[in-house]
Design a protein around this motif. Structure first.
Motif, mmCIF file in Angstrom:
data_model
loop_
_atom_site.group_PDB
_atom_site.id
_atom_site.type_symbol
_atom_site.label_atom_id
_atom_site.label_comp_id
_atom_site.label_asym_id
_atom_site.label_seq_id
_atom_site.Cartn_x
_atom_site.Cartn_y
_atom_site.Cartn_z
ATOM 1 N N ASP A 1 11.075 -19.994 3.731
ATOM 2 C CA ASP A 1 12.299 -20.502 4.362
ATOM 3 C C ASP A 1 12.042 -21.050 5.773
ATOM 4 O O ASP A 1 11.401 -20.391 6.596
ATOM 5 N N CYS B 1 9.005 -15.271 3.549
ATOM 6 C CA CYS B 1 9.525 -16.344 2.703
ATOM 7 C C CYS B 1 9.135 -17.703 3.297
ATOM 8 O O CYS B 1 8.888 -17.836 4.491
ATOM 9 N N CYS C 1 18.835 -15.421 1.780
ATOM 10 C CA CYS C 1 17.628 -15.920 1.093
ATOM 11 C C CYS C 1 18.002 -16.541 -0.257
ATOM 12 O O CYS C 1 18.655 -15.892 -1.087
ATOM 13 N N GLY D 1 18.667 -8.159 -0.130
ATOM 14 C CA GLY D 1 17.428 -8.646 0.467
ATOM 15 C C GLY D 1 16.534 -7.502 0.923
ATOM 16 O O GLY D 1 15.303 -7.577 0.810
ATOM 17 N N GLY E 1 11.390 -9.753 4.739
ATOM 18 C CA GLY E 1 12.436 -10.456 4.005
ATOM 19 C C GLY E 1 13.500 -10.949 4.970
ATOM 20 O O GLY E 1 13.400 -10.746 6.180
ATOM 21 N N HIS E 2 14.508 -11.588 4.427
ATOM 22 C CA HIS E 2 15.523 -12.116 5.341
ATOM 23 C C HIS E 2 16.883 -12.244 4.668
ATOM 24 O O HIS E 2 16.971 -12.292 3.432
ATOM 25 N N GLY F 1 10.578 -16.743 -1.667
ATOM 26 C CA GLY F 1 11.295 -15.471 -1.692
ATOM 27 C C GLY F 1 10.474 -14.291 -1.218
ATOM 28 O O GLY F 1 10.788 -13.156 -1.550
#
Ligand SMILES: [Zn+2]
Length: 195
Positions: free
Chosen positions: A40, A38, A101, A144, A97-98, A63
């Motif tokens: 992020d 992501c 999110c 997630g 992933g995390h 995402g």
């Protein structure tokens, strides 16, 4: 962290690197893995993995969504995956992933929650299914992790990925980074477990 601190660090970046490192990097790249995660700001792949420059080919998307492969259009995401796999010949692809999110939250919050982000809405609506259920907890870990598996399935739809995986030349990995604990888990034997 203030922007001026980032600028100051960048100003002195070259002083923290040896000429030998520069020559090695200038000669080309042969990364170990394609790391898809992501955008992020709380995820720093090099900090998580200890990767040095030249080790990770990175693809960061909103995402960590991977668009379905199509022959009919091109996207930066598809081009990046193609380059890493076909040109650079990476042997590993990590889809990471995390927790916490924003995209996963949006997918569970319904389309009206994205009224002010029409591009994000189109991106998610095109490539990731919206869910009708509310997240089970603030970190949205289960959601997630399920989201990571969906991206792995999308990745397997890339013909040059599928062929190399079948030939044993490429492996794909589903990882999940817990923002709060810093722990990384990987999908194996039907569930996410500590690396
Ligand atoms: Zn995210």
């Amino acid at each position: 962290m203030e922007f001026r601190h980032l600028v100051q660090h960048a100003r002195t970046h070259s002083q923290r690197r040896s000429p030998e490192t520069g020559r090695r990097l200038a000669a080309g790249q042969s990364p170990t893995a394609l790391f898809i995660t992501c955008a992020d700001s709380r995820i720093v792949p090099a900090a998580i993995t200890g990767a040095e420059p030249g080790s990770l080919f990175e693809l960061r998307t909103a995402g960590n969504v991977i668009p379905a492969f199509t022959h009919h259009s091109a996207s930066s995401e598809m081009a990046t995956i193609e380059f890493a796999v076909v040109q650079l010949g990476v042997s590993e692809i990590v889809v990471c992933g995390h927790s916490h999110c924003g995209a996963v939250r949006a997918l569970h919050g319904g389309r009206p929650a994205l009224d002010h982000l029409p591009t994000m809405l189109r991106w998610l609506a095109t490539h990731a299914p919206f869910r009708t259920t509310a997240p089970t907890e603030p970190g949205m870990r289960a959601e997630g992790q399920e989201h990571v598996l969906a991206q792995l399935r999308a990745l397997e739809g890339y013909p040059f990925v599928r062929d190399r995986v079948a030939a044993g030349d490429l492996r794909t990995h589903g990882w999940f980074y817990d923002i709060e604990s810093g722990e990384v888990s990987a999908f194996a034997a039907d569930r996410f477990q500590p690396l």
